[in-house]
Design a protein around this motif. Structure first.
Motif, PDB file in Angstrom:
ATOM      1  N   LYS A 154       2.289 -33.502 -12.966  1.00 19.35           N
ATOM      2  CA  LYS A 154       3.596 -34.007 -12.538  1.00 19.35           C
ATOM      3  C   LYS A 154       3.602 -35.535 -12.494  1.00 19.35           C
ATOM      4  O   LYS A 154       4.509 -36.181 -13.016  1.00 19.35           O
ATOM      5  N   GLU A 155       2.597 -36.120 -11.876  1.00 18.47           N
ATOM      6  CA  GLU A 155       2.537 -37.581 -11.754  1.00 18.47           C
ATOM      7  C   GLU A 155       2.274 -38.248 -13.091  1.00 18.47           C
ATOM      8  O   GLU A 155       2.783 -39.337 -13.355  1.00 18.47           O
ATOM      9  N   LEU A 156       1.490 -37.615 -13.935  1.00 21.91           N
ATOM     10  CA  LEU A 156       1.229 -38.165 -15.266  1.00 21.91           C
ATOM     11  C   LEU A 156       2.544 -38.314 -16.037  1.00 21.91           C
ATOM     12  O   LEU A 156       2.835 -39.370 -16.601  1.00 21.91           O
ATOM     13  N   ILE A 157       3.349 -37.289 -16.039  1.00 24.71           N
ATOM     14  CA  ILE A 157       4.635 -37.344 -16.744  1.00 24.71           C
ATOM     15  C   ILE A 157       5.582 -38.329 -16.066  1.00 24.71           C
ATOM     16  O   ILE A 157       6.190 -39.178 -16.716  1.00 24.71           O
ATOM     17  N   ARG A 158       5.688 -38.253 -14.747  1.00 28.41           N
ATOM     18  CA  ARG A 158       6.626 -39.112 -14.020  1.00 28.41           C
ATOM     19  C   ARG A 158       6.267 -40.585 -14.155  1.00 28.41           C
ATOM     20  O   ARG A 158       7.103 -41.422 -14.499  1.00 28.41           O
ATOM     21  N   GLU A 159       5.024 -40.921 -13.873  1.00 27.92           N
ATOM     22  CA  GLU A 159       4.615 -42.323 -13.911  1.00 27.92           C
ATOM     23  C   GLU A 159       4.761 -42.923 -15.307  1.00 27.92           C
ATOM     24  O   GLU A 159       5.213 -44.053 -15.463  1.00 27.92           O
ATOM     25  N   THR A 160       4.371 -42.169 -16.304  1.00 25.48           N
ATOM     26  CA  THR A 160       4.447 -42.686 -17.672  1.00 25.48           C
ATOM     27  C   THR A 160       5.887 -42.924 -18.090  1.00 25.48           C
ATOM     28  O   THR A 160       6.234 -44.012 -18.563  1.00 25.48           O
ATOM     29  N   THR A 161       6.742 -41.939 -17.903  1.00 30.32           N
ATOM     30  CA  THR A 161       8.128 -42.095 -18.341  1.00 30.32           C
ATOM     31  C   THR A 161       8.880 -43.118 -17.496  1.00 30.32           C
ATOM     32  O   THR A 161       9.649 -43.923 -18.032  1.00 30.32           O
ATOM     33  N   ASP A 162       8.658 -43.135 -16.175  1.00 28.10           N
ATOM     34  CA  ASP A 162       9.341 -44.107 -15.317  1.00 28.10           C
ATOM     35  C   ASP A 162       8.945 -45.540 -15.652  1.00 28.10           C
ATOM     36  O   ASP A 162       9.789 -46.435 -15.695  1.00 28.10           O
ATOM     37  N   THR A 163       7.663 -45.765 -15.881  1.00 31.95           N
ATOM     38  CA  THR A 163       7.205 -47.127 -16.155  1.00 31.95           C
ATOM     39  C   THR A 163       7.713 -47.628 -17.496  1.00 31.95           C
ATOM     40  O   THR A 163       8.150 -48.776 -17.618  1.00 31.95           O
ATOM     41  N   ILE A 164       7.682 -46.777 -18.499  1.00 33.73           N
ATOM     42  CA  ILE A 164       8.208 -47.196 -19.798  1.00 33.73           C
ATOM     43  C   ILE A 164       9.703 -47.499 -19.672  1.00 33.73           C
ATOM     44  O   ILE A 164      10.187 -48.507 -20.192  1.00 33.73           O
ATOM     45  N   GLU A 165      10.434 -46.666 -18.936  1.00 31.97           N
ATOM     46  CA  GLU A 165      11.864 -46.915 -18.750  1.00 31.97           C
ATOM     47  C   GLU A 165      12.100 -48.237 -18.019  1.00 31.97           C
ATOM     48  O   GLU A 165      12.987 -49.014 -18.385  1.00 31.97           O
ATOM     49  N   GLN A 166      11.305 -48.517 -17.005  1.00 32.80           N
ATOM     50  CA  GLN A 166      11.459 -49.761 -16.238  1.00 32.80           C
ATOM     51  C   GLN A 166      11.255 -50.989 -17.127  1.00 32.80           C
ATOM     52  O   GLN A 166      11.999 -51.952 -17.033  1.00 32.80           O
ATOM     53  N   HIS A 167      10.278 -50.930 -18.005  1.00 29.31           N
ATOM     54  CA  HIS A 167       9.972 -52.091 -18.846  1.00 29.31           C
ATOM     55  C   HIS A 167      10.876 -52.201 -20.067  1.00 29.31           C
ATOM     56  O   HIS A 167      11.130 -53.299 -20.546  1.00 29.31           O
ATOM     57  N   GLU A 168      11.348 -51.080 -20.577  1.00 27.37           N
ATOM     58  CA  GLU A 168      12.095 -51.103 -21.833  1.00 27.37           C
ATOM     59  C   GLU A 168      13.580 -50.805 -21.677  1.00 27.37           C
ATOM     60  O   GLU A 168      14.344 -50.975 -22.618  1.00 27.37           O
ATOM     61  N   GLY A 169      13.989 -50.307 -20.509  1.00 23.09           N
ATOM     62  CA  GLY A 169      15.394 -50.044 -20.289  1.00 23.09           C
ATOM     63  C   GLY A 169      15.841 -48.634 -20.637  1.00 23.09           C
ATOM     64  O   GLY A 169      16.985 -48.274 -20.403  1.00 23.09           O
ATOM     65  N   TYR A 170      14.960 -47.829 -21.204  1.00 24.40           N
ATOM     66  CA  TYR A 170      15.304 -46.437 -21.498  1.00 24.40           C
ATOM     67  C   TYR A 170      14.039 -45.595 -21.495  1.00 24.40           C
ATOM     68  O   TYR A 170      12.940 -46.089 -21.691  1.00 24.40           O
ATOM     69  N   ARG A 171      14.235 -44.302 -21.228  1.00 25.52           N
ATOM     70  CA  ARG A 171      13.091 -43.384 -21.120  1.00 25.52           C
ATOM     71  C   ARG A 171      12.548 -43.047 -22.496  1.00 25.52           C
ATOM     72  O   ARG A 171      13.305 -42.947 -23.463  1.00 25.52           O
TER      73      ARG A 171
END
Length: 186
Positions: free
Chosen positions: A150-167
């Motif tokens: 759960k955390e692997l998926i959440r952290e990876t997708t959330d962080t990429i979205e935060q830096h790039e503006g989209y998931r």
């Protein structure tokens, strides 16, 4: 002409957390409970536009697994556009079986680019795995395999979205392996 560039690699995570260092007061011992578990092996294809089709793999990531992942992934590509997949020289990526398939993939407009030995900094997905393991996953992710996934998926997708503006997009091939909660997490 234009190419579609992907970076490929795999990584394994388990309930033994990756803690590179920590601070503690003199005379105190800092402990983190952990337990042995089968690893969660993840392989993925990362693009600069943050598309990130990934696969959870049950068991080891050997040549047969890598070829199966490539076959599944390549079947989703546009054969009218040239795709280049950058990867390291790990044994499953350079085996005779993998090399036999490279010729077939080339006919399907997919070229494999093996990086120079000892140059992980040239493969951006290596950087992603390092951040996932050493920076993004919280300690409580290691309480169970379910929370780790759960955390692997959440952290990876959330962080990429935060830096790039989209998931990032892409969940590929549940036939390889996904837990019973994977679809709910995505």
């Amino acid at each position: 002409g234009d190419i579609v560039l992907y970076f490929f690699d795999e990584s394994g995570l388990s309930l033994v957390p990756n803690v590179p260092y920590c601070w503690q007061k003199k005379g105190e011992t800092v402990e983190l409970d952990s337990s042995k578990s089968k690893p969660i092996n993840v392989v993925g294809f990362l693009r600069r536009n943050n598309s990130f089709p990934f696969y959870f793999v049950d068991g080891s990531v050997d040549s047969v697994t890598v070829v199966a992942v490539f076959e599944d992934f390549i079947s989703t590509l546009d054969p009218g556009r040239k795709s280049v997949i950058v990867m390291d020289n790990a044994p499953p990526h350079t085996s005779a079986y993998f090399q036999e398939n490279e010729a077939v993939w080339k006919k399907r407009n997919v070229e494999i680019c093996h990086l120079s030995t000892y140059s992980p900094e040239l493969n951006i997905i290596e950087i992603l795995w390092r951040f996932v393991k050493y920076r993004w996953l919280p300690f409580d992710a290691y309480f169970s395999l379910e929370t780790l996934e759960k955390e692997l998926i959440r952290e990876t997708t959330d962080t990429i979205e935060q830096h790039e503006g989209y998931r990032p997009t892409g969940w590929m091939s549940p036939w390889l392996s996904n837990s019973k909660i994977t679809p709910d997490l995505l």
